[in-house]
Design a protein around this motif. Structure first.
Motif, short mmCIF file in Angstrom:
data_model
loop_
_atom_site.label_atom_id
_atom_site.label_comp_id
_atom_site.label_asym_id
_atom_site.label_seq_id
_atom_site.Cartn_x
_atom_site.Cartn_y
_atom_site.Cartn_z
N MET A 183 36.07 53.66 40.54
CA MET A 183 35.41 52.55 41.39
C MET A 183 36.58 51.35 41.52
O MET A 183 36.49 50.64 42.48
CB MET A 183 34.20 51.97 40.87
CG MET A 183 33.04 53.07 41.41
SD MET A 183 33.23 53.43 43.14
CE MET A 183 32.34 51.77 43.88
N PRO A 184 36.94 50.91 40.27
CA PRO A 184 38.13 49.68 40.26
C PRO A 184 39.20 50.02 41.34
O PRO A 184 39.57 49.25 41.85
CB PRO A 184 38.39 49.53 39.00
CG PRO A 184 37.45 50.24 38.22
CD PRO A 184 36.71 51.56 38.85
N GLN A 185 39.74 51.39 41.27
CA GLN A 185 40.74 51.80 42.15
C GLN A 185 40.48 51.64 43.50
O GLN A 185 41.14 51.03 44.30
CB GLN A 185 41.23 53.17 42.03
CG GLN A 185 41.99 53.40 40.53
CD GLN A 185 42.01 54.72 40.00
OE1 GLN A 185 41.97 55.57 40.92
NE2 GLN A 185 42.54 55.05 38.89
N HIS A 186 39.18 51.83 43.99
CA HIS A 186 38.74 52.06 45.07
C HIS A 186 38.59 50.65 45.67
O HIS A 186 38.73 50.21 46.95
CB HIS A 186 37.52 52.93 45.38
CG HIS A 186 37.81 54.60 45.32
ND1 HIS A 186 38.57 54.97 46.06
CD2 HIS A 186 37.21 55.30 44.43
CE1 HIS A 186 38.71 56.31 45.79
NE2 HIS A 186 37.82 56.42 44.61
N ILE A 187 37.89 49.80 44.92
CA ILE A 187 37.61 48.31 45.21
C ILE A 187 38.96 47.60 45.38
O ILE A 187 39.07 46.91 46.32
CB ILE A 187 36.84 47.74 44.04
CG1 ILE A 187 35.27 48.44 44.27
CG2 ILE A 187 36.76 46.28 44.25
CD1 ILE A 187 34.49 48.03 43.16
N MET A 188 39.80 47.95 44.58
CA MET A 188 41.25 47.24 44.95
C MET A 188 41.81 47.70 46.29
O MET A 188 42.58 47.02 46.85
CB MET A 188 42.06 47.63 43.55
CG MET A 188 41.89 46.75 42.35
SD MET A 188 41.61 44.92 42.59
CE MET A 188 43.28 44.53 42.97
N TYR A 232 43.26 46.31 51.58
CA TYR A 232 43.49 46.63 53.10
C TYR A 232 42.88 45.59 53.81
O TYR A 232 43.51 45.42 54.83
CB TYR A 232 42.50 47.77 53.32
CG TYR A 232 41.97 48.14 54.76
CD1 TYR A 232 43.22 49.11 55.18
CD2 TYR A 232 40.92 47.94 55.36
CE1 TYR A 232 43.16 49.43 56.66
CE2 TYR A 232 40.89 48.08 56.61
CZ TYR A 232 42.03 49.08 57.35
OH TYR A 232 41.67 49.27 58.76
N PHE A 233 41.76 44.98 53.34
CA PHE A 233 41.42 43.68 54.04
C PHE A 233 42.16 42.47 54.07
O PHE A 233 41.70 41.22 54.18
CB PHE A 233 39.90 43.37 53.93
CG PHE A 233 38.95 44.50 54.32
CD1 PHE A 233 39.02 44.46 56.03
CD2 PHE A 233 38.43 45.39 54.02
CE1 PHE A 233 38.10 45.56 56.47
CE2 PHE A 233 37.45 46.25 54.18
CZ PHE A 233 37.37 46.37 55.73
N GLU A 234 43.34 42.56 52.91
CA GLU A 234 44.34 41.54 52.65
C GLU A 234 43.53 40.30 52.01
O GLU A 234 43.83 39.04 52.22
CB GLU A 234 45.06 40.99 53.79
CG GLU A 234 45.79 42.04 54.48
CD GLU A 234 46.53 41.45 55.67
OE1 GLU A 234 46.26 40.50 56.26
OE2 GLU A 234 47.26 42.36 56.20
N ILE A 235 42.37 40.60 51.16
CA ILE A 235 41.75 39.52 50.34
C ILE A 235 42.56 39.43 49.08
O ILE A 235 42.55 38.20 48.68
CB ILE A 235 40.47 40.34 50.02
CG1 ILE A 235 39.40 40.32 51.13
CG2 ILE A 235 39.53 39.05 48.94
CD1 ILE A 235 38.10 40.93 51.02
N VAL A 236 43.47 40.38 48.47
CA VAL A 236 44.08 39.85 47.29
C VAL A 236 45.64 40.55 47.77
O VAL A 236 45.56 41.60 48.54
CB VAL A 236 43.92 40.85 46.16
CG1 VAL A 236 42.32 40.03 45.63
CG2 VAL A 236 43.47 42.06 46.16
#
Length: 68
Positions: free
Chosen positions: A53-58, A63-67
């Motif tokens: 899950m951490p990999q998918h969340i990152m 993708y959405f350029e939040i980080v």
């Protein structure tokens, strides 16, 4: 006193689990097989969620350029 009350509550939850899943109709060895399979499947799902899950969340956040 509190320990006896907690034990009684746990027995009631287990009885409800047996009724909802219809395990009360099975023999004890069949219940053991079912419960061990259920615990192993839930354990594998939790482990997989913990690892991946951490990999998918990152990836989603990138993708959405939040980080960056």
């Amino acid at each position: 006193m509190a320990l006896a009350r907690a034990w009684k509550q746990m027995r009631w939850f287990y009885y409800q689990y047996l009724l909802v899943t219809a395990l009360y109709m099975l023999e004890p060895w069949e219940r053991t097989v079912f419960n061990s399979m259920l615990v192993s499947i839930v354990g594998m799902a939790l482990y997989t969620g913990y690892v991946f899950m951490p990999q998918h969340i990152m990836a989603i956040l990138h993708y959405f350029e939040i980080v960056q």
